[in-house]
Design a protein around this motif. Structure first.
Motif, PDB file in Angstrom:
ATOM      1  N   TRP A  56      97.922   7.918  68.141  1.00 50.00           N
ATOM      2  CA  TRP A  56      96.536   8.231  68.427  1.00 50.00           C
ATOM      3  C   TRP A  56      95.636   7.587  67.373  1.00 50.00           C
ATOM      4  N   SER A  57      94.380   7.881  67.434  1.00 54.64           N
ATOM      5  CA  SER A  57      93.434   7.347  66.457  1.00 54.64           C
ATOM      6  C   SER A  57      92.360   8.405  66.180  1.00 54.64           C
ATOM      7  N   THR A  58      91.491   8.099  65.247  1.00 53.47           N
ATOM      8  CA  THR A  58      90.399   8.998  64.872  1.00 53.47           C
ATOM      9  C   THR A  58      89.065   8.297  65.071  1.00 53.47           C
ATOM     10  N   ASP A  59      88.144   8.975  65.698  1.00 57.27           N
ATOM     11  CA  ASP A  59      86.800   8.427  65.866  1.00 57.27           C
ATOM     12  C   ASP A  59      86.125   8.342  64.501  1.00 57.27           C
ATOM     13  N   THR A  60      85.760   7.135  64.102  1.00 60.93           N
ATOM     14  CA  THR A  60      85.193   6.938  62.765  1.00 60.93           C
ATOM     15  C   THR A  60      83.830   7.605  62.593  1.00 60.93           C
ATOM     16  N   PHE A  61      83.144   7.890  63.699  1.00 59.40           N
ATOM     17  CA  PHE A  61      81.810   8.496  63.609  1.00 59.40           C
ATOM     18  C   PHE A  61      81.878  10.017  63.597  1.00 59.40           C
ATOM     19  N   THR A  62      82.630  10.592  64.529  1.00 57.41           N
ATOM     20  CA  THR A  62      82.696  12.058  64.640  1.00 57.41           C
ATOM     21  C   THR A  62      83.887  12.660  63.910  1.00 57.41           C
ATOM     22  N   GLY A  63      84.918  11.843  63.655  1.00 63.72           N
ATOM     23  CA  GLY A  63      86.132  12.359  63.034  1.00 63.72           C
ATOM     24  C   GLY A  63      87.063  13.061  63.993  1.00 63.72           C
ATOM     25  N   VAL A 247      99.951   9.370  50.062  1.00 69.06           N
ATOM     26  CA  VAL A 247      99.165   8.726  51.116  1.00 69.06           C
ATOM     27  C   VAL A 247      99.043   9.652  52.322  1.00 69.06           C
ATOM     28  N   VAL A 248     100.147  10.302  52.681  1.00 66.98           N
ATOM     29  CA  VAL A 248     100.122  11.246  53.798  1.00 66.98           C
ATOM     30  C   VAL A 248      99.166  12.394  53.494  1.00 66.98           C
ATOM     31  N   TYR A 249      99.287  12.961  52.306  1.00 66.41           N
ATOM     32  CA  TYR A 249      98.448  14.103  51.925  1.00 66.41           C
ATOM     33  C   TYR A 249      96.968  13.721  51.905  1.00 66.41           C
ATOM     34  N   ASP A 250      96.642  12.571  51.335  1.00 71.52           N
ATOM     35  CA  ASP A 250      95.243  12.161  51.229  1.00 71.52           C
ATOM     36  C   ASP A 250      94.631  11.900  52.598  1.00 71.52           C
ATOM     37  N   ALA A 254      91.376  14.517  52.487  1.00 67.15           N
ATOM     38  CA  ALA A 254      90.084  13.881  52.217  1.00 67.15           C
ATOM     39  C   ALA A 254      89.672  12.912  53.318  1.00 67.15           C
ATOM     40  N   ALA A 255      90.599  12.077  53.774  1.00 72.63           N
ATOM     41  CA  ALA A 255      90.253  11.057  54.765  1.00 72.63           C
ATOM     42  C   ALA A 255      90.150  11.622  56.182  1.00 72.63           C
ATOM     43  N   ASN A 256      90.776  12.775  56.430  1.00 73.61           N
ATOM     44  CA  ASN A 256      90.757  13.410  57.759  1.00 73.61           C
ATOM     45  C   ASN A 256      91.215  12.435  58.841  1.00 73.61           C
ATOM     46  N   ASN A 257      92.301  11.725  58.538  1.00 75.21           N
ATOM     47  CA  ASN A 257      92.845  10.751  59.486  1.00 75.21           C
ATOM     48  C   ASN A 257      94.284  11.153  59.785  1.00 75.21           C
ATOM     49  N   ALA A 261      98.057   9.412  58.949  1.00 80.62           N
ATOM     50  CA  ALA A 261      98.988  10.178  58.122  1.00 80.62           C
ATOM     51  C   ALA A 261     100.328  10.338  58.828  1.00 80.62           C
ATOM     52  N   ALA A 262     100.293  10.578  60.139  1.00 78.66           N
ATOM     53  CA  ALA A 262     101.536  10.692  60.907  1.00 78.66           C
ATOM     54  C   ALA A 262     102.298   9.382  60.930  1.00 78.66           C
TER      55      ALA A 262
END
Length: 288
Positions: A56-63, A247-250, A254-257, A261-262
């Motif tokens: 999957w991915s994360t929307d860079t604007f809304t998260g 890297v996984v934890y961050d 903080a990055a909410n990605n 992380a997965a």
């Protein structure tokens, strides 16, 4: 009185008991059904969810999570030089910790299994287990104090401090499997090697090491996998060093990605699968 008459009089419970008595495989299936179900849901299910999320991915604007299939996370992971460096660094740390623990653990385990008296063996096993009774964080912060510039060792923080701390933390997981393997090694084989003229090194190389190798593999699986995925120790004593776990934890925090992380979290899983496949070809796992 016939068995059928007894079964007919005692009811469904007795018939079920008689059925299970005649069918050992059904008994085994029922016995293992609960733990296998738990394994499938809690462990394999979690791994499946991890793998799915990695695409999957994360929307860079809304998260928000975008549940659309994409290879973007793995592409960034493979093409990013920083992530390759972190993966290799994590692999190097895991290998270093495993080798250090092996060098320290083997003579200790041999002394426990072959040189100590039965009474002393029990006390030595308790002493090896004692560090496991203390909290992980207490031990890690104790090493932080010792490694600080004003501490007992004064090494400072960094990759070397991380390796030293992890080697201490996981040492019991290497000692105990090797001790168990050496304890099963008959003393008569060592005596026979000596009677045939083999000196200490040759006895170790031709008798002790081959027969204890499966136990060494068992211990290395613990130390290697635990070091590969650790992120707390490097946070405490690693200074500016980063490993896969960080890297996984961050990216979760903080990055909410979560998808990236997965994807990063699949790296140690793949490495461990490759490692297990490699040691399986040696036949060590079959002899555990």
């Amino acid at each position: 009185m016939t068995t059928s008459a007894v079964v007919g009089r005692t009811g469904p419970r007795a018939r079920a008991a008689a059925f299970l008595h005649r069918h050992a495989r059904v008994r085994l299936t029922l016995l293992l059904s609960a733990p296998l179900a738990w394994l499938g849901l809690a462990y394999l299910g979690a791994l499946a969810a991890l793998l799915v999320t990695a695409f999957w991915s994360t929307d860079t604007f809304t998260g928000d999570l975008v549940r659309t299939f994409t290879w973007a996370n793995f592409h960034d992971l493979v093409t990013g030089e920083v992530y390759r460096t972190i993966a290799l660094r994590s692999l190097g740390v895991a290998v270093a910790v495993t080798l250090i623990d092996l060098v320290v653990a083997f003579p200790m385990a041999f002394a426990m299994a072959k040189l100590a008296s039965p009474r002393a063996q029990r006390w030595l096993v308790i002493l090896v287990l004692t560090p496991l009774w203390a909290s992980y964080l207490v031990k890690a912060y104790a090493w932080r104090v010792m490694l600080s510039s004003e501490g007992l060792l004064g090494w400072g923080y960094g990759l070397g401090a991380t390796i030293a701390t992890l080697s201490y933390l996981w040492l019991p997981y290497m000692i105990l499997p090797i001790y168990a393997g050496l304890e099963r090694l008959p003393n008569s084989l060592l005596d026979a090697a000596g009677d045939l003229g083999a000196r200490g090194w040759r006895t170790f190389r031709t008798v002790v090491w081959p027969l204890s190798f499966p136990a060494v593999v068992a211990g290395s699986i613990f130390t290697f996998s635990l070091s590969l995925g650790d992120y707390i120790t490097v946070k405490i004593v690693g200074g500016k060093s980063q490993l896969i776990g960080n890297v996984v934890y961050d990216n979760i925090g903080a990055a909410n990605n979560l998808p990236f992380a997965a994807a990063v979290a699949t790296v140690p899983v793949v490495i461990m699968l490759v490692y297990l496949a490699a040691v399986r070809r040696t036949g060590a796992l079959e002899n555990l």
